[in-house]
Enzyme design. Structure first.
Site, PDB file in Angstrom:
ATOM      1  N   ASP A 217      -5.453  -4.025  -2.502  1.00  0.00           N
ATOM      2  CA  ASP A 217      -4.553  -3.554  -1.467  1.00  0.00           C
ATOM      3  C   ASP A 217      -3.834  -4.843  -0.881  1.00  0.00           C
ATOM      4  O   ASP A 217      -4.486  -5.539  -0.554  1.00  0.00           O
ATOM      5  CB  ASP A 217      -5.348  -2.755  -0.373  1.00  0.00           C
TER       6      ASP A 217
ATOM      7  N   SER B 255       0.965  -1.227  -0.072  1.00  0.00           N
ATOM      8  CA  SER B 255       0.008   0.013  -0.148  1.00  0.00           C
ATOM      9  C   SER B 255       0.933   1.136   0.115  1.00  0.00           C
ATOM     10  O   SER B 255       1.843   1.528  -0.786  1.00  0.00           O
ATOM     11  CB  SER B 255      -0.936   0.026   1.055  1.00  0.00           C
TER      12      SER B 255
END
Length: 292
Positions: free
Chosen positions: A157, A43
């Site tokens: 993610d 991320s």
């Protein structure tokens, strides 16, 4: 412990705007003679780590230090009828223009961006292809950004399966593995109170809420701790905290820099100066403990 020949594998965790502390961590390491040879990130960790691997982190730091609340809002591109609130195209376009895109395999530093396969639920290591495609996949936070199509896969993610991706560094021939965990124990008053102005925290929250649903604006104002984003981010944070602790226990890295999970809100990228300084400060403290 610090010498000009000390090589580091750097693991940068997930955590929204708290990830700006990664900049401070990298600045401290390089200033104190550590040579970063490998980076693995999930991320925001993939974003900061990937930009550092291009040798343009200071360009990004200068840009993010100039961000204000309204600048952050303008980087959001709302969607209609898609599985995510924002497309993520605007921020990627700005970063590509600022940094310049390249192939991961051409970077001077080994780099891995971690993502999650939406269909198989598997952890995916992105080590080749366009850098900002890999970053966009790794930051595809559910609810916030739409999933990203990467080759034949639809990716989300990386924090969903591995918020602190140590595994990609296990075969590195480096002297030390440094992990930056953005899910550290909550602390009182981690950062100074935000400056109050016409763009106060409540106003900022209302503006973001209007991107999501105009009818939510009043609720977020009246019940700021129970709005749609608050519930979503708190739930994701609880999940990431648990996974992070399991990963850290399983791999026992050489050194862990802990950033408190309540250091700032998910979207508070306008607090870059404080967060970068927090990263430098906590890195210095972590190394001091090891030396003692």
């Amino acid at each position: 412990m610090s010498t000009s020949s000390t090589t580091v594998s750097l693991v940068l965790g997930s955590g929204g705007a708290r990830g700006l502390a990664h900049i401070g961590v990298i600045q401290w390491l390089t200033k104190n003679g550590y040579k970063i040879q490998s980076i693995s990130g999930a991320s925001i960790g993939a974003l900061v780590g990937g930009i550092y691997a291009t040798h343009k982190l200071e360009v990004y730091a200068e840009w993010v230090l100039a961000l204000e609340r309204m600048h952050v809002l303008r980087l959001l591109d709302p969607t209609i009828g898609r599985p995510g609130l924002f497309k993520g195209e605007r921020i990627m376009s700005v970063l590509r223009e600022l940094i310049g895109d390249c192939a991961i395999e051409d970077l001077p530093i080994a780099f891995t961006a971690v993502a999650t396969d939406l269909n198989s639920r598997e952890e995916v290591w992105l080590r080749e292809g366009k850098l900002f495609d890999a970053i966009r996949a790794s930051i595809a936070t559910p609810l916030v950004f739409t999933p990203f199509r990467h080759g034949s896969r639809t990716l989300l993610d990386g924090a969903l399966v591995n918020p602190v991706p140590i595994a990609p560094t296990l075969e590195d021939a480096t002297d030390l593995t440094v992990v930056v965990n953005l899910s550290g124990v909550a602390e009182p008053r981690v950062l100074p109170p935000a400056n109050t102005s016409l763009n106060s925290d409540n106003s900022y929250r209302r503006r973001i809420a209007r991107f999501i649903d105009g009818r939510q604006a009043a609720r977020v104002s009246a019940e700021p701790r129970h709005g749609l984003l608050d519930v979503a981010f708190t739930s994701m944070q609880a999940m990431q905290d648990t996974i992070s602790q399991l990963r850290l226990s399983a791999y026992a890295p050489g050194l862990t820099v802990e950033i408190p999970r309540n250091a700032c809100g998910f979207f508070e990228f306008w607090r870059a100066e404080e967060l970068i300084e927090l990263g430098r400060e906590r890195t210095a403290q972590a190394f001091a403990r090891i030396e003692r």
